[in-house]
Design a protein around this motif. Structure first.
Motif, PDB file in Angstrom:
ATOM      1  N   PHE A 406       1.119  -1.212  -0.154  1.00  0.00           N
ATOM      2  CA  PHE A 406      -0.546  -0.029  -0.002  1.00  0.00           C
ATOM      3  C   PHE A 406       0.747   1.027   0.130  1.00  0.00           C
ATOM      4  CE2 PHE A 406      -3.181  -2.948   1.571  1.00  0.00           C
ATOM      5  CZ  PHE A 406      -3.978  -3.352   0.881  1.00  0.00           C
ATOM      6  N   ALA A 407       2.202   1.030   0.333  1.00  0.00           N
ATOM      7  CA  ALA A 407       2.542   2.202   0.738  1.00  0.00           C
ATOM      8  C   ALA A 407       3.401   2.858  -0.939  1.00  0.00           C
ATOM      9  CB  ALA A 407       4.185   1.785   1.465  1.00  0.00           C
ATOM     10  N   ILE A 408       4.023   1.121  -1.213  1.00  0.00           N
ATOM     11  CA  ILE A 408       4.363   1.458  -2.813  1.00  0.00           C
ATOM     12  C   ILE A 408       2.881   2.428  -4.172  1.00  0.00           C
ATOM     13  CG2 ILE A 408       5.001   0.471  -5.117  1.00  0.00           C
ATOM     14  CD1 ILE A 408       6.532  -1.157  -2.952  1.00  0.00           C
ATOM     15  N   GLY A 409       1.887   1.427  -3.787  1.00  0.00           N
ATOM     16  CA  GLY A 409       0.924   2.086  -4.675  1.00  0.00           C
ATOM     17  C   GLY A 409       0.423   3.346  -4.167  1.00  0.00           C
ATOM     18  N   ALA A 410       0.335   3.960  -3.073  1.00  0.00           N
ATOM     19  CA  ALA A 410       0.007   5.682  -2.255  1.00  0.00           C
ATOM     20  C   ALA A 410       1.513   5.562  -3.668  1.00  0.00           C
ATOM     21  CB  ALA A 410       0.286   5.568  -1.022  1.00  0.00           C
ATOM     22  N   PHE A 416       2.558  10.094 -10.041  1.00  0.00           N
ATOM     23  CA  PHE A 416       1.289  10.331 -11.378  1.00  0.00           C
ATOM     24  C   PHE A 416       0.164  10.690 -11.660  1.00  0.00           C
ATOM     25  CE2 PHE A 416       4.107   5.795 -11.443  1.00  0.00           C
ATOM     26  CZ  PHE A 416       6.109   6.553 -12.167  1.00  0.00           C
ATOM     27  N   ARG A 417      -0.385  11.430 -10.194  1.00  0.00           N
ATOM     28  CA  ARG A 417      -2.036  11.966 -10.089  1.00  0.00           C
ATOM     29  C   ARG A 417      -2.456  13.046 -11.288  1.00  0.00           C
ATOM     30  NH1 ARG A 417      -2.626  14.552  -4.379  1.00  0.00           N
ATOM     31  NH2 ARG A 417      -0.825  15.945  -4.581  1.00  0.00           N
ATOM     32  N   ASN A 418      -0.664  14.031 -11.862  1.00  0.00           N
ATOM     33  CA  ASN A 418      -1.060  14.862 -12.665  1.00  0.00           C
ATOM     34  C   ASN A 418      -0.781  14.126 -14.008  1.00  0.00           C
ATOM     35  OD1 ASN A 418      -1.845  16.330 -10.154  1.00  0.00           O
ATOM     36  ND2 ASN A 418       0.089  16.535  -9.922  1.00  0.00           N
ATOM     37  N   PRO A 422      -4.121   7.622 -17.222  1.00  0.00           N
ATOM     38  CA  PRO A 422      -3.806   7.148 -16.294  1.00  0.00           C
ATOM     39  C   PRO A 422      -3.326   6.472 -15.968  1.00  0.00           C
ATOM     40  CG  PRO A 422      -6.285   6.932 -16.385  1.00  0.00           C
ATOM     41  CD  PRO A 422      -5.092   8.359 -17.790  1.00  0.00           C
ATOM     42  N   LYS A 423      -2.518   5.867 -17.255  1.00  0.00           N
ATOM     43  CA  LYS A 423      -2.197   4.339 -17.413  1.00  0.00           C
ATOM     44  C   LYS A 423      -1.243   4.309 -16.243  1.00  0.00           C
ATOM     45  CE  LYS A 423       0.467   1.729 -21.123  1.00  0.00           C
ATOM     46  NZ  LYS A 423       1.241   1.599 -22.174  1.00  0.00           N
ATOM     47  N   LYS A 424       0.321   4.667 -15.098  1.00  0.00           N
ATOM     48  CA  LYS A 424       1.296   4.616 -14.991  1.00  0.00           C
ATOM     49  C   LYS A 424       0.058   4.556 -13.631  1.00  0.00           C
ATOM     50  CE  LYS A 424       4.981   6.430 -18.003  1.00  0.00           C
ATOM     51  NZ  LYS A 424       5.978   7.536 -16.819  1.00  0.00           N
ATOM     52  N   ALA A 425      -0.337   5.640 -13.409  1.00  0.00           N
ATOM     53  CA  ALA A 425      -1.063   5.654 -12.072  1.00  0.00           C
ATOM     54  C   ALA A 425      -1.641   3.842 -11.495  1.00  0.00           C
ATOM     55  CB  ALA A 425      -2.110   6.462 -11.584  1.00  0.00           C
TER      56      ALA A 425
END
Length: 566
Positions: A406-410, A416-418, A422-425
């Motif tokens: 979950f730390a890696i995902g967050a 990549f949120r900006n 959304p592919k990389k996210a």
């Protein structure tokens, strides 16, 4: 292997050994409540690879891979390559598909047939499709195979979804639409696949036809009544006997799908902005997905429910999620931010648990730190209620891996949120879920000694030969029967799923009572007894504590014998 896993696997082994692929049996007792295809698949795997727990699970594992691939192909036909990849990834990495395929139940394979049937139905109605014979074969085969997997539900869901879709698009009373469906060919193929087993099972387990709406103890009316009336109609009405199951509250059954589709359920709001007009292929598929989801969920709203019963809607939800992720809707970014917050909170929560228990000792097996709640065990996830904080001391490694996931995902979503795409996210979310599933797998391994009885099976094999008795019901120690490949006398076990078949003509007399146990236990020949620890005081009163010799114990369960072990 434990509980239902070992039961299913042992039925398949019994079929392979006996050559009788029509009537399933447990401990020699007819087991008439389930369709046989999943047993046939496991028996075929045994034939090729030998009898192992992994070979029993192999057909289900391959079917799940095929389900994800089929969902990808469905989405590529309907939308585009990007949406197809997102749909396949969303299905493959959602919590529900992972969680409910740890159990050897046919629901994921049934979901595969439902997905194939609905795609074929749409292709047959699509004005731009020409390969109608191939699609008719796919539709008929999917319906027939569904019948052999889980009975009438295998055709109810795709047919209901298809009819609702046709009504919505004003094709229900259009003869041209029915002609495109090739009904006679479809029905013929389905009957050729499914009818032979149903006919043979009826003929081999008379009485042939019974139509009573009453279900109670001691009543035997053959296969036809039990399978079609008791298992289908009366279960739907919650009137089935024996009532060895529970039901999830309706509102919770609906809401839990947000958890089963996690993390991808965060993007469902974006699907609300998509077009569902049937003017385009993409719109028609989205509309069918709504009909599909609504049909399944509405059906179970009026029936008994387990947590995994909604699995047939997962591909439909994945199609909508995959389609939404290719849109430019601002809700995609909102979903990513929401997931970023959820993943962050999960990391903090798991890290806190890990710090709390890092110095807590973990002697023996995990059962010592659990609190049993048997009233919950009729639900498929009932054992989760047994968890205590001290139990996490036995799960330090999986908790650490899950926290890292979950730390890696967050972190990935923060980086990549900006970005416009959304592919990389999405790749980061999927990667973190794969790592989380590894943590969950390790945790389930730690629970194995608590849920299963493999050590007792090994102890039984390593000690002198003797006859076996099981004190409760077959399911309680089903892993012993699978790993040791033994049959047993069942002490006070004429109940639950074995009760009905025990009244069949010619059923073996494997059920004994306390008096018969006393008689056998006093013999000079060796007997073994599998029992819960909570039952031992009563058993000692029956046969005498001096004649109760402990062979092995595991997670509070015992293997006992009447003669000393030298």
């Amino acid at each position: 292997m434990d509980d239902v896993d070992a039961v299913q696997a042992q039925i398949a082994r019994n079929m392979l050994a006996s050559g009788d692929y029509v009537t399933a049996r447990l401990d020699g007792v007819p087991y008439l409540e389930k369709a046989p295809l999943v047993y046939w698949m496991m028996a075929a795997s045994y034939r090729v690879f030998g009898v192992h727990d992994w070979s029993a699970r192999l057909p289900l594992a391959l079917s799940v891979i095929l389900l994800c691939w089929l969902t990808y192909r469905f989405a590529r036909w309907a939308f585009d390559e990007s949406a197809a990849l997102y749909s396949g990834v969303a299905l493959a990495t959602c919590v529900g598909l992972f969680l409910f395929t740890r159990i050897l139940i046919p629901d994921a394979i049934l979901t595969l047939t439902i997905t194939g049937a609905i795609w074929a139905w749409l292709r047959l109605l699509d004005p731009d499709e020409s390969a109608r014979r191939r699609d008719a074969i796919l539709l008929g085969a999917s319906l027939g195979i569904g019948l052999l997997l889980k009975g009438l539900i295998g055709i109810v869901f795709p047919v209901l979804a298809g009819l609702v879709y046709m009504a919505w698009t004003r094709q229900l009373f259009a003869w041209s639409s029915w002609r495109r469906l090739h009904l006679f060919s479809v029905l013929g193929i389905a009957l050729v696949i499914a009818a032979p087993w149903h006919i043979l099972a009826t003929l081999r387990n008379p009485p042939y036809l019974a139509f009573s709406m009453h279900s109670g103890p001691g009543e035997y009316r053959g296969f036809f009544w039990f399978y079609f009336f008791n298992e289908h109609l009366l279960r739907f009405l919650n009137l089935r006997y024996p009532r060895d199951y529970n039901t999830v509250p309706r509102a919770l059954f609906w809401l839990l799908n947000l958890a089963w589709l996690f993390p991808w359920s965060a993007f469902l709001p974006a699907a609300a902005k998509l077009s569902y007009k049937p003017a385009t292929r993409a719109g028609r598929v989205r509309l069918m997905a709504l009909c599909w989801i609504g049909s399944v969920m509405l059906f179970f709203t009026f029936s008994t429910t387990q947590e995994y019963y909604s699995m047939p809607i997962y591909p439909a939800m994945a199609l909508l999620i995959g389609s939404a992720l290719t849109s430019q809707d601002s809700r995609i970014r909102v979903g990513i931010r929401a997931l970023q917050a959820v993943f962050g909170l999960l990391f903090v929560g798991l890290a806190t648990v890990l710090l709390t228990v890092c110095r807590t000792p973990a002697p023996g097996d995990i059962s010592q730190a659990l609190v049993q709640h048997p009233e919950l065990y009729t639900l498929s996830l009932g054992h989760f209620g047994d968890l205590t904080l001290n139990a996490f001391a036995y799960l330090k490694l999986p908790v650490a891996i899950a926290a890292s996931a979950f730390a890696i995902g967050a972190l990935g979503m923060t980086l990549f949120r900006n970005i416009a795409s959304p592919k990389k996210a999405i790749i980061g979310i999927a990667a973190s879920m794969i790592l989380f599933f590894q943590a969950a797998r390790i945790a389930l391994v730690r629970f194995d000694s608590y849920l299963g009885s493999y050590p007792l099976a090994r102890a039984l094999e390593q000690n002198p030969p003797g006859q076996l008795i099981e004190a409760d019901a077959y399911y309680a120690f089903s892993s012993v029967f699978f790993y040791a490949n033994r049959s047993a006398l069942l002490l006070n076990g004429r109940r639950d799923n074995l009760e009905y078949g025990s009244y069949a003509p010619g059923a073996p007399q494997v059920f004994i009572d306390d008096q018969e146990l006393q008689s056998r236990w006093s013999q000079t020949s060796r007997w073994y007894l599998l029992a819960y620890g909570t039952d031992v005081p009563h058993l000692e009163q029956l046969v005498g504590a001096s004649r109760m010799h402990v062979v092995a114990r595991n997670a509070g369960n015992y293997l006992l014998t009447n003669l000393p072990i030298r």
